[in-house]
Design a protein around this motif. Structure first.
Motif, PDB file in Angstrom:
ATOM      1  N   TRP A 192       0.837  -1.200   0.000  1.00 45.82           N
ATOM      2  CA  TRP A 192       0.000   0.000   0.000  1.00 45.82           C
ATOM      3  C   TRP A 192       0.870   1.247   0.000  1.00 45.82           C
ATOM      4  O   TRP A 192       1.923   1.289   0.630  1.00 45.82           O
ATOM      5  CB  TRP A 192      -0.914   0.011   1.220  1.00 45.82           C
ATOM      6  CG  TRP A 192      -2.031  -0.996   1.135  1.00 45.82           C
ATOM      7  CD1 TRP A 192      -2.083  -2.204   1.740  1.00 45.82           C
ATOM      8  CD2 TRP A 192      -3.247  -0.865   0.399  1.00 45.82           C
ATOM      9  NE1 TRP A 192      -3.245  -2.861   1.441  1.00 45.82           N
ATOM     10  CE2 TRP A 192      -3.999  -2.051   0.609  1.00 45.82           C
ATOM     11  CE3 TRP A 192      -3.791   0.129  -0.420  1.00 45.82           C
ATOM     12  CZ2 TRP A 192      -5.241  -2.266   0.044  1.00 45.82           C
ATOM     13  CZ3 TRP A 192      -5.034  -0.089  -0.982  1.00 45.82           C
ATOM     14  CH2 TRP A 192      -5.754  -1.265  -0.762  1.00 45.82           C
ATOM     15  N   SER A 193       0.413   2.232  -0.749  1.00 39.73           N
ATOM     16  CA  SER A 193       1.131   3.507  -0.779  1.00 39.73           C
ATOM     17  C   SER A 193       0.894   4.263   0.520  1.00 39.73           C
ATOM     18  O   SER A 193       0.051   3.877   1.341  1.00 39.73           O
ATOM     19  CB  SER A 193       0.672   4.347  -1.968  1.00 39.73           C
ATOM     20  OG  SER A 193      -0.695   4.715  -1.796  1.00 39.73           O
ATOM     21  N   HIS A 205      -3.394   3.550  -2.097  1.00 45.85           N
ATOM     22  CA  HIS A 205      -3.681   2.592  -3.161  1.00 45.85           C
ATOM     23  C   HIS A 205      -2.538   1.598  -3.289  1.00 45.85           C
ATOM     24  O   HIS A 205      -1.442   1.801  -2.764  1.00 45.85           O
ATOM     25  CB  HIS A 205      -3.868   3.326  -4.499  1.00 45.85           C
ATOM     26  CG  HIS A 205      -2.633   4.057  -4.940  1.00 45.85           C
ATOM     27  ND1 HIS A 205      -2.382   5.364  -4.574  1.00 45.85           N
ATOM     28  CD2 HIS A 205      -1.565   3.666  -5.694  1.00 45.85           C
ATOM     29  CE1 HIS A 205      -1.230   5.744  -5.071  1.00 45.85           C
ATOM     30  NE2 HIS A 205      -0.712   4.734  -5.752  1.00 45.85           N
ATOM     31  N   ARG A 206      -2.850   0.550  -3.999  1.00 43.68           N
ATOM     32  CA  ARG A 206      -1.833  -0.416  -4.412  1.00 43.68           C
ATOM     33  C   ARG A 206      -2.198  -0.911  -5.812  1.00 43.68           C
ATOM     34  O   ARG A 206      -3.373  -0.924  -6.182  1.00 43.68           O
ATOM     35  CB  ARG A 206      -1.733  -1.591  -3.434  1.00 43.68           C
ATOM     36  CG  ARG A 206      -2.996  -2.423  -3.283  1.00 43.68           C
ATOM     37  CD  ARG A 206      -2.756  -3.598  -2.346  1.00 43.68           C
ATOM     38  NE  ARG A 206      -3.944  -4.448  -2.197  1.00 43.68           N
ATOM     39  CZ  ARG A 206      -3.957  -5.596  -1.510  1.00 43.68           C
ATOM     40  NH1 ARG A 206      -2.844  -5.993  -0.891  1.00 43.68           N
ATOM     41  NH2 ARG A 206      -5.054  -6.311  -1.423  1.00 43.68           N
ATOM     42  N   THR A 207      -1.191  -1.295  -6.570  1.00 40.88           N
ATOM     43  CA  THR A 207      -1.405  -1.644  -7.976  1.00 40.88           C
ATOM     44  C   THR A 207      -0.744  -2.979  -8.278  1.00 40.88           C
ATOM     45  O   THR A 207       0.057  -3.497  -7.512  1.00 40.88           O
ATOM     46  CB  THR A 207      -0.809  -0.577  -8.908  1.00 40.88           C
ATOM     47  OG1 THR A 207       0.608  -0.478  -8.652  1.00 40.88           O
ATOM     48  CG2 THR A 207      -1.468   0.769  -8.698  1.00 40.88           C
ATOM     49  N   ARG A 208      -1.122  -3.482  -9.407  1.00 43.46           N
ATOM     50  CA  ARG A 208      -0.497  -4.679  -9.986  1.00 43.46           C
ATOM     51  C   ARG A 208      -0.427  -4.471 -11.493  1.00 43.46           C
ATOM     52  O   ARG A 208      -1.071  -3.563 -12.034  1.00 43.46           O
ATOM     53  CB  ARG A 208      -1.280  -5.934  -9.621  1.00 43.46           C
ATOM     54  CG  ARG A 208      -2.758  -5.882  -9.976  1.00 43.46           C
ATOM     55  CD  ARG A 208      -3.494  -7.091  -9.449  1.00 43.46           C
ATOM     56  NE  ARG A 208      -4.952  -6.983  -9.637  1.00 43.46           N
ATOM     57  CZ  ARG A 208      -5.823  -7.901  -9.227  1.00 43.46           C
ATOM     58  NH1 ARG A 208      -5.391  -8.980  -8.593  1.00 43.46           N
ATOM     59  NH2 ARG A 208      -7.114  -7.738  -9.430  1.00 43.46           N
ATOM     60  N   THR A 225      -5.940  -1.773  -9.853  1.00 44.72           N
ATOM     61  CA  THR A 225      -5.742  -0.853  -8.733  1.00 44.72           C
ATOM     62  C   THR A 225      -6.743  -1.170  -7.643  1.00 44.72           C
ATOM     63  O   THR A 225      -7.915  -1.481  -7.927  1.00 44.72           O
ATOM     64  CB  THR A 225      -5.922   0.603  -9.176  1.00 44.72           C
ATOM     65  OG1 THR A 225      -5.104   0.854 -10.318  1.00 44.72           O
ATOM     66  CG2 THR A 225      -5.546   1.568  -8.063  1.00 44.72           C
ATOM     67  N   GLU A 226      -6.312  -1.094  -6.402  1.00 43.08           N
ATOM     68  CA  GLU A 226      -7.190  -1.140  -5.234  1.00 43.08           C
ATOM     69  C   GLU A 226      -6.966   0.127  -4.439  1.00 43.08           C
ATOM     70  O   GLU A 226      -5.810   0.540  -4.224  1.00 43.08           O
ATOM     71  CB  GLU A 226      -6.899  -2.374  -4.379  1.00 43.08           C
ATOM     72  CG  GLU A 226      -7.545  -3.641  -4.893  1.00 43.08           C
ATOM     73  CD  GLU A 226      -7.436  -4.791  -3.890  1.00 43.08           C
ATOM     74  OE1 GLU A 226      -6.821  -4.564  -2.818  1.00 43.08           O
ATOM     75  OE2 GLU A 226      -7.939  -5.880  -4.182  1.00 43.08           O
ATOM     76  N   THR A 227      -8.058   0.741  -4.003  1.00 37.87           N
ATOM     77  CA  THR A 227      -7.998   1.994  -3.255  1.00 37.87           C
ATOM     78  C   THR A 227      -8.761   1.837  -1.941  1.00 37.87           C
ATOM     79  O   THR A 227      -9.825   1.205  -1.921  1.00 37.87           O
ATOM     80  CB  THR A 227      -8.607   3.140  -4.071  1.00 37.87           C
ATOM     81  OG1 THR A 227      -7.962   3.205  -5.350  1.00 37.87           O
ATOM     82  CG2 THR A 227      -8.423   4.480  -3.355  1.00 37.87           C
ATOM     83  N   ILE A1427      -6.515   6.910  -8.230  1.00 37.01           N
ATOM     84  CA  ILE A1427      -7.569   7.836  -7.810  1.00 37.01           C
ATOM     85  C   ILE A1427      -7.031   8.631  -6.633  1.00 37.01           C
ATOM     86  O   ILE A1427      -6.655   8.056  -5.603  1.00 37.01           O
ATOM     87  CB  ILE A1427      -8.841   7.074  -7.427  1.00 37.01           C
ATOM     88  CG1 ILE A1427      -9.346   6.249  -8.614  1.00 37.01           C
ATOM     89  CG2 ILE A1427      -9.928   8.041  -6.948  1.00 37.01           C
ATOM     90  CD1 ILE A1427     -10.517   5.359  -8.279  1.00 37.01           C
ATOM     91  N   GLN A1428      -6.962   9.951  -6.789  1.00 40.39           N
ATOM     92  CA  GLN A1428      -6.483  10.802  -5.701  1.00 40.39           C
ATOM     93  C   GLN A1428      -7.629  11.361  -4.861  1.00 40.39           C
ATOM     94  O   GLN A1428      -7.475  11.571  -3.661  1.00 40.39           O
ATOM     95  CB  GLN A1428      -5.654  11.965  -6.269  1.00 40.39           C
ATOM     96  CG  GLN A1428      -4.411  11.513  -7.032  1.00 40.39           C
ATOM     97  CD  GLN A1428      -3.506  12.665  -7.354  1.00 40.39           C
ATOM     98  OE1 GLN A1428      -2.862  13.208  -6.463  1.00 40.39           O
ATOM     99  NE2 GLN A1428      -3.475  13.056  -8.614  1.00 40.39           N
TER     100      GLN A1428
END
Length: 1631
Positions: A192-193, A205-208, A225-227, A1427-1428
């Motif tokens: 996670w960021s 978020h975290r990405t793949r 993406t998961e937020t 998404i910010q």
């Protein structure tokens, strides 16, 4: 969300697209098509038409007629009458056609395209139902192609019917297989960021990323993406503005030309206020659509016009300056627009700029295809290739389209069935050279040996070379075509093992002539019994050819020669004539014999034969009896001289004295006879023969026909001649009559003439290639060379070899490279953005600012004539720049003076400067005084021609100079002794740098680029032995033995010299020769017996027993020695008893020799001897002594056995001048008597012993062959063309391994550093971060730069250093091949945006069971959505991915992995075969369960839920089930440790260390209140209570005992009045 891959296929995230595709396919099948069956209204009968027949007509053309058959059929398929079908629907049975002739076939042909991609077929053949979704291996598909009938002349399309006349239409569809659907595969999520806000609520978020895209209808990719929301414990301070404002710019528009002057305002700038908020505004430029269309049309016209005016390539290039604009807006952090004033302060943002009108890259037409590189059929079946190219006629400018591929390569002659076979390359070898022995000699032997007489085994060498053998099926027109030598590249024959270049040989040695002793002189014979000549002697030859021996026959003149002689032999005893004694006769056999003893007829003998009867006499009783004559003694002289002659004698003795009336004995002189012997004069003659002369032609023989020698055809038969002369011994040559003609040697003999051998050379090789391009000016002319090799050298008068083996010539005159140069035009004035555009965007303003200025560029030739631009692109070097930035000064700009000239340089390392200054009001403006923006001085480093050289790297090995070889032909193929020592050179590279440390050309510092140093390679020293010692004494004092001589070690081998031979423990090597020691060097010499002396008494007659004596001497063959030197045991008797018969006594002859015993001296056998009666006794009463005597055969006394014995073998004996090779070893034979005494060999032969021993046998002395190497190959090309890592290598190979000679050196290859040349390289920088010009966010660019650098070739060890761009070449041409600028986007705060592209995934193939469907794989990359602000979620872009083809892909498989159970739960994930955890790829139907459940729940102690879904017991416990099949309780399994288990509800105690054995024993008796079944044990509590009471009782009893003992002790102390009272008190107090 729309996902695009590299094939342009759009995949929809929803399944609606699949149904839409199915609908479209169904609709295609519903379209009516024309068929050959026309249905009737009732659909029972219909017309059916056959195929159209051939076009029939009288002439070719359109007047032909074509017919077909029409019939009426029922729907069930049977044919009926035409009346059942309606005639109005009947198809035509005849039509006009175009009759085709045979020659029309050459005018048309089928043209087919490549097969399209394989597309899924949704239906089976005729079933209108959807295909099942299950796929096991692959799915049925179909692929199509286009088929046209075209004219061969211009490739235009015509109707298909024309080509169908000639051949059947090729199929347009074919079945294919499509792999099963492959779902999208993505990686694991990243971590996670951080939270988007440091206070209050935010997002993280975290990405793949995508690893494999969906294919063949597989499932689409999930969200990348998961937020989730996040919050900070710190609250945001009150009053902080809720929103952030950012200036956001759009992308620059396309560059467009300025408007015409009459339309000053063709566009207007407006402010767009959105309906959602009055604060949202956007500056936009509205341009009528007609402008773009008109500009586009104008551009098309310009290009079209240019193409018609110039039918060749352009002669010059001009650039046009346009302008471009962009949108600017102010955005809020929630994504809404705001007023520009909230984002800008004083300066308005830049919304326009000047630009260069784009020009696309233009190229010429493709050239013709080059010839195929594969011109023959090879064994590897690899295809050839051919090339075509095109040239660039317009460089892309201003972001125009980049150049397409300028060169194409395609396969050709893939199968090559029609091509001839490729020529093969095979090794060939020359004839063997002469046999040489010198290489086998050591250094020591070479100084001592006479090389001219060496013989024995040697070595001979030959050269190997590679030749091209053409195809056997190809016609051979010339001899050169049969075998074309290829000397330039020996690697063409590398697939085969080269033939041997060294072999053993031998030079015959002259054998020594072994001669016997001279025989005795023969009888005086006629020469050939025709002419009287003289006596002859003869020598016998042993084991050699006569030509190498001296004369074998000697002759002496004699008188009365006779070829045939009378031979007389007495056959019977003397027979008296009348009385028993007295005169009589004896019969003798007379025969005629030759000199060799052969019986001949009596007619051959001259004269009368001797009588057959001779007179004899039998002694009477009173007569004297005399014995037989002894043998003649040896002749005293071998020949007669004037002063001496040879004599010999014989004797006889008196055996009985006469009586009174008997015949008297002869006088003493009569008992001895003398005669002359060897009375021939001492003149010996023999034939002396010289050596045979050379073989010469015999003119008397016909040389035109084939001659035969020993049955085999030869070149020619010649003759050899030698001189023969009669020689008198000790005098010299005499007349030939003095020697016998019968023994005269031959003077002429036939011989084989050596065949003439002409020199044979290979044909010349192909000329080396000449440069295929033009020659630059001021360069030396190129040359080409060719070679040939001598296969066979001339011999015996054959044709000599040519002098020229290497030829070199200048290449045919190549054109000089043309000279072209760029011509630049004047710079145009600085072009700004048009006023109308600026006024429309910013209002009225000053016409100033930044702009662009251009200039034209043209190409001129050497004579300044105009030329096509393509010529300068090829020959003129870098193109000068056509555009540069400029500025039109504004009123507020800083004004400066022009730059002054640069100051003069004062030397290396110094710098030069130039200056300028501010003018006017600029001197007072603050921003003009900023020297970073407006520098007033510039400094440049002065050019320097001084360079620094420093050695670099290690020294090379010591390299010996190449031996001088005539011509360049020999190369590495000449086989000879290679010098391995001496003075050489070693090299070290020199790095030449300038004053800044930049590497430059090494020739600026040194001529060769090397430091050269003299070096020495020590020469090898061979093993040195001493000279041969003297021969030792014979190992046997009597008989055969060995004599030995030896050499000992003086110096060991050094530096790879020849090793020593095998030495013994004393470091010696020996040689053994057979020898023989005479056993009888000293012998007893006996004189004849004296007269028998009888001691007489009175006057009695002197007869009876007496004594006789003789002299005995110990002698050598030539002189007397002491008697002690002879064997005393074998000394003969000096005296013996003798018997002189008296008158009237019986007289017998002396005893004869003993008969032989048996060979083995058998026990019990005897031997005999006898004698005969010479005179009978006078009285019958007197008896004669015994006539036969016998004695037993006693071993080693009277009987001896004999056997052969051989000595030890000698070492292998060679010829005197041989070094090694074939030899023989010897041992000698002795005859041994049974008592150990060595006797003559004749004894063993007399006893019939067979000699089975071989006295000699062949042997081989191994030749000490030193290692033989090929010559060094030429130095190879440098491994690197520049830098410090370049090495050049040369090699050699072993032609002959060492065998007891000098070993092969370990260095079969040598390396030498290459000159260190600078490596110039265009270095492409990394992409810069996304930069937005004049704003905080929005559309921007990331750029990268090209810089010319120099490095040392070992990058990254030595970092590159920037240098002048001219050293790297044309920068512009390099830039147009690269992408130097990319659009990018910087998100504003609150923007929903895409991430950067992920890195490319690994290359993956489409595989089935580990086998690939394809050779080209694919790899993917993706961009996820960030998404910010949740409010902006609706304006988010779609996540995207793309793929690209790749090579060297791998097959991946996917498998479900599971973790361990924890509270009936476990983790399940999908893992790729390379260990990467992924999502997707695994079959969902095979996914293992993550949670296991039991009904009812497992609540019993030590129970748990098993994977099968029922309750079970833990390890160490056994299930006890109820009658209904459920777990009742868990009981402990006997003998199993249960202490490791704790309560089922906790995990405590599971990891405690295990108990010891004592604890195990104790645990069997522990009291546990609860049993294994969970029930309370009452007896445990009862036992506990009893134990507690017992403990209390023991404590009370112990107190009472202590109390009684204490008071008893106190009373005892009182009674004894102890003084130490305090002790007791103390003790009491303590109590």
């Amino acid at each position: 969300m729309i996902l695009k891959d590299d094939f342009g296929v759009i995949a929809w995230t929803r399944r609606a697209g699949n149904y839409l595709s199915l609908f479209l396919l169904l609709s295609l099948f519903s379209i009516p098509v024309q068929s050959d069956i026309v249905f009737h209204k009732d659909h029972r009968f219909s017309w059916k038409a056959g195929q159209w027949g051939q076009c029939i007509g009288e002439e070719c053309g359109s007047g032909g007629i074509q017919t077909r058959t029409i019939w009426c059929v029922h729907t069930e398929g049977w044919t009926t009458h035409h009346s059942h079908c309606q005639h109005m629907d009947k198809p035509e049975s005849q039509r006009h056609c175009f009759k085709v002739c045979d020659w029309h076939q050459d005018l048309f042909e089928w043209e087919v395209s490549d097969w399209g991609s394989c597309v899924l077929v949704p239906f089976f053949s005729n079933e209108l139902k959807l295909r099942t979704a299950e796929c096991i291996t692959a799915q049925h598909g179909i692929q199509r192609r286009q088929v046209h009938c075209v004219r061969t002349s211009n490739r235009t399309t015509v109707t298909l019917r024309i080509c169908e006349f000639f051949s059947q239409k090729p199929p347009v569809e074919q079945a294919c297989l499509v792999p099963c659907p492959q779902d999208c595969v993505v990686s694991d999520f990243t971590s996670w960021s951080s939270c988007s806000k440091t206070c209050g609520a935010g997002l993280q978020h975290r990405t793949r990323h995508v690893l494999a895209t969906p294919m063949y209808g597989g499932a689409n990719c999930p969200n990348l993406t998961e937020t989730r929301t996040c919050s900070s414990p710190v609250n945001c301070p009150a009053g902080e503005d809720e929103y952030q404002y950012s200036l956001k710019v759009g992308a620059w528009s396309e560059c467009r030309l300025p408007h015409h002057k009459d339309a000053l305002l063709s566009g207007r700038t407006t402010v767009d206020f959105s309906t959602s908020s009055s604060e949202n505004n956007t500056v936009m430029l509205h341009t009528p659509a007609s402008h773009r269309h008109s500009h586009h049309n104008h551009h098309q016209y310009h290009n079209h016009h240019h193409a018609h005016v110039h039918n060749k390539y352009p002669m010059s290039w001009e650039l046009e300056v346009g302008y471009q604009t962009r949108q600017v807006r102010c955005t809020r952090s929630d994504g809404k627009n705001a007023m520009l004033s909230l984002c800008t302060e004083d300066k308005s943002p830049l919304t326009y700029q000047a630009c260069v009108m784009p020009k696309d890259c233009q190229t010429s037409d493709w050239s013709l295809w080059s010839s195929c590189s594969k011109t023959c059929r090879s064994t590897d079946l690899s295809p050839g290739y051919r090339l075509r190219s095109r040239i660039m006629t317009q460089i892309p400018v201003g972001g125009g389209k980049r150049c397409p591929v300028l060169e194409e390569k395609e396969a050709c002659n893939i199968m090559g069935d029609l091509l001839p076979n490729c020529p093969r390359y095979v090794w060939r070898a020359t004839d063997w050279g002469e046999c040489r022995i010198l290489p086998l000699l050591s250094q020591q032997d070479r100084r001592l040996a006479n090389i001219s007489i060496l013989c024995g085994e040697g070595i001979q060498t030959r050269k190997t070379y590679c030749v091209q053998v053409p195809d056997d099926s190809a016609p051979h027109h010339r001899k050169e075509d049969v075998c074309r030598e290829v000397v330039e590249d020996q690697r063409l024959c590398a697939t085969e093992e080269p033939p041997s270049a060294v072999q053993h040989c031998s030079i015959p040695c002259q054998n020594h002539c072994l001669l016997s002793q001279w025989s005795t002189w023969g009888a005086c014979l006629h020469d050939n019994c025709k002419e009287p000549q003289g006596k002859k002697g003869m020598m016998k030859l042993i084991g050699s050819s006569p030509e190498t021996c001296p004369h074998l026959v000697e002759s002496i003149p004699c008188e009365d020669p006779a070829c045939y002689l009378w031979q007389v032999q007495q056959e019977g005893s003397c027979i008296p004539n009348k009385h028993p004694c007295g005169p009589g006769t004896a019969v003798q056999n007379v025969t005629c014999v030759s000199s060799e003893g052969e019986d001949l007829p009596i007619t051959h003998c001259a004269g009368d034969p001797p009588p057959t009867e001779v007179i004899c006499e039998v002694a009477c009783t009173a007569d004297c009896v005399v014995g037989s004559w002894s043998s003649w003694s040896p002749c005293s002289h071998s020949c007669a001289t004037k002063t001496s002659e040879g004599r010999q004698s014989r004797t006889r003795t008196v055996l009985a004295i006469p009586g009174k009336e008997g015949k008297e004995c002869p006088t003493t002189p009569a008992l001895e006879e003398w005669r002359v012997c060897n009375n021939h004069p001492c003149m010996v003659f023999y034939w002396e023969a010289s050596a045979w002369g050379p073989c010469i032609e015999d003119t008397s023989m016909n040389l035109n026909k084939t001659n035969f020698w020993n049955g085999t055809p030869t070149c020619a038969v010649g003759v050899q001649i030698r001189k023969v002369s009669c020689t008198k011994m000790g005098v010299g040559s005499v007349i030939s009559k003095r020697c016998p003609d019968s023994s005269r040697p031959e003077t002429v003999r036939a011989c084989l003439l050596p065949c003439k051998k002409d020199c044979i050379v290979t044909p010349f090789s192909e000329w080396t290639a000449c440069p295929s391009t033009c020659i630059p000016q001021n360069t030396t002319a190129a040359t080409q060379s060719r070679y040939r090799t001598i296969i066979q050298r001339s011999a015996n008068g054959g044709q000599e070899c040519p002098d020229t083996l290497y030829e070199e010539r200048e290449c045919e005159s190549l054109p000089l490279c043309p000279v072209y140069r760029w011509r630049t035009h004047k710079w145009h004035s600085c072009s700004l953005v048009p006023d109308s555009v600026r006024r429309g965007l910013t209002g009225a303003g000053e016409a100033c600012g930044n702009g662009l200025e251009t200039r034209g560029v043209s190409c001129v030739g050497e004579s300044s004539e105009s030329a096509n631009m393509t010529e300068c692109l090829r020959w003129a070097g870098p193109m000068p720049p056509q555009i540069r930035e400029c500025r039109v000064a504004c009123k507020d700009d800083c004004t400066l003076t022009a730059w002054s000239k640069f100051s003069e340089c004062t030397g290396c390392g110094t710098s030069t400067t130039r200056k300028r200054s501010l003018t006017g009001r600029s001197k007072k403006k603050e921003h003009c005084l900023n020297e970073k923006l407006y520098p007033l001085e510039e400094t440049e480093t002065c050019p320097c021609d001084e360079f620094l050289s420093q050695p670099y790297g290690n020294w090379s090995a010591c390299i010996l100079p190449d031996p001088s070889v005539s011509g360049s032909l020999q190369g590495w193929m000449s086989h000879r002794e290679v010098k391995e020592c001496g003075q050489g050179l070693r090299y070290r590279a020199v790095a030449c740098t300038d004053q800044q440390g930049h590497l430059v050309n090494p020739t600026l510092c040194t001529d060769s680029g090397y430091m050269v140093e003299i070096c020495h390679i020590p020469c090898p020293l061979d093993c040195k032995l001493s000279d041969w010692s003297a021969w030792s004494a014979c190992s046997a004092s009597c008989g055969s033995g060995l004599k030995i001589r030896s050499k000992w070690l003086r110096e060991k081998a050094f530096n790879g010299g020849r090793p020593c031979p095998k030495l013994d423990l004393k470091n010696q090597v020996y040689e053994a020769m057979p020898c023989h020691s005479e056993c009888s060097q000293f012998e007893w010499r006996m004189e004849p017996w004296s007269i028998c002396t009888i001691n007489t008494v009175d006057d009695l007659p002197a007869c009876g027993e007496g004594v006789q004596s003789r002299k005995i001497r110990s002698v050598r063959p030539s002189y007397s020695v002491e008697d002690s030197l002879c064997d005393q045991e074998e000394m003969p008797p000096r005296a013996q008893v003798c018997f002189l018969a008296c008158p009237n006594d019986c007289v017998v002859a002396p005893w004869g020799s003993w008969s032989n015993c048996s060979l083995q001296c058998d026990q019990g056998t005897t031997r005999n001897r006898s004698r005969r009666i010479l005179r009978l006794p006078a009285s019958e009463n007197s008896a004669c002594p015994e006539l036969v005597q016998s004695e037993p055969c006693i071993l080693n006394s009277t009987c001896f056995t004999y056997q052969y014995r051989v000595s030890d073998w000698s070492t292998c004996q060679l010829s005197e001048n041989a070094i090694c090779g074939q030899g023989s070893r010897l041992h000698l034979l002795d005859c041994i008597r049974s008592d150990g005494k060595i006797v003559e060999l004749q004894r063993c032969e007399q006893f019939g012993l067979i000699n089975k021993w071989r006295l000699s046998e062949s042997c081989v002395v191994e030749c000490p062959v030193s290692c033989i190497l090929s010559d060094w190959s030429p130095w190879a090309d440098c491994s690197h063309t520049c830098g410090s890592q370049g090495l050049t290598v040369r090699t050699r190979r072993v032609l002959q391994e060492a065998h007891e000679g000098r070993p092969c050196p370990s260095q079969l290859s040598q390396t030498k550093p290459c000159p260190i040349r600078p490596c110039y390289l265009w270095l492409l920088s990394d992409w810069s971060t996304c930069a937005v010009e004049g704003a905080e966010c929005g559309e921007g660019f990331r750029r990268r730069n090209l810089s010319c650098v120099v490095h040392w070739g070992d990058w990254p060890e030595s970092p590159p250093q920037p240098v002048e761009e001219e050293l790297c070449g044309d920068k512009l041409r390099q830039q147009i091949q690269q992408e130097m600028e990319q659009p990018c986007f910087v998100p504003c705060p609150g923007d929903c945006h895409l991430t950067e592209w992920s890195s490319w995934s690994s290359c993956q193939l489409t595989c089935l069971e580990g086998r690939s469907f394809e050779t080209t794989g694919r790899q993917a990359r993706s961009r996820a959505v960030i998404i910010q602000v949740m409010e902006n979620q609706g304006s988010c872009p779609h996540q995207i991915f793309e793929t690209q083809p790749c090579k060297e892909g791998k097959c991946h498989s996917y498998q479900w992995r599971t973790g361990g159970w924890n509270n009936n739960e476990r983790t399940v994930w999908c893992q790729r075969s390379d260990g990467v955890n992924v999502t997707g790829g695994c079959f969902p139907q095979k996914r293992p369960t993550t949670v296991r459940h039991c009904h009812p729940p497992c609540t019993k102690p030590f129970s748990h839920c098993t994977p099968s879904g029922v309750c079970g017991c833990e390890k160490g416990y056994t299930e006890v089930m109820t009658t209904h099949g459920f777990l009742d309780y868990c009981t402990r399994t006997p003998g199993v440790d249960n202490n490791k288990k704790a309560d089922v509800k906790t995990n405590s105690g599971r990891l405690k260390p295990g108990p010891s054995q004592a604890q195990d024993l104790f645990s069997e008796w522990t009291l546990r209140p609860v049993g294994p079944d969970g029930r309370v044990k009452l007896w445990v509590y009862a036992v506990t209570a009893v134990g507690f009471i017992l403990i209390l009782f023991i404590i009370a009893l112990s107190f009472l005992v202590w109390y009684v003992l204490y008071y008893s002790f106190k009373r005892f102390l009182t009674m004894h009045n102890l003084k130490n009272k305090s002790f007791i008190v103390g003790r009491t107090q303590c109590r």
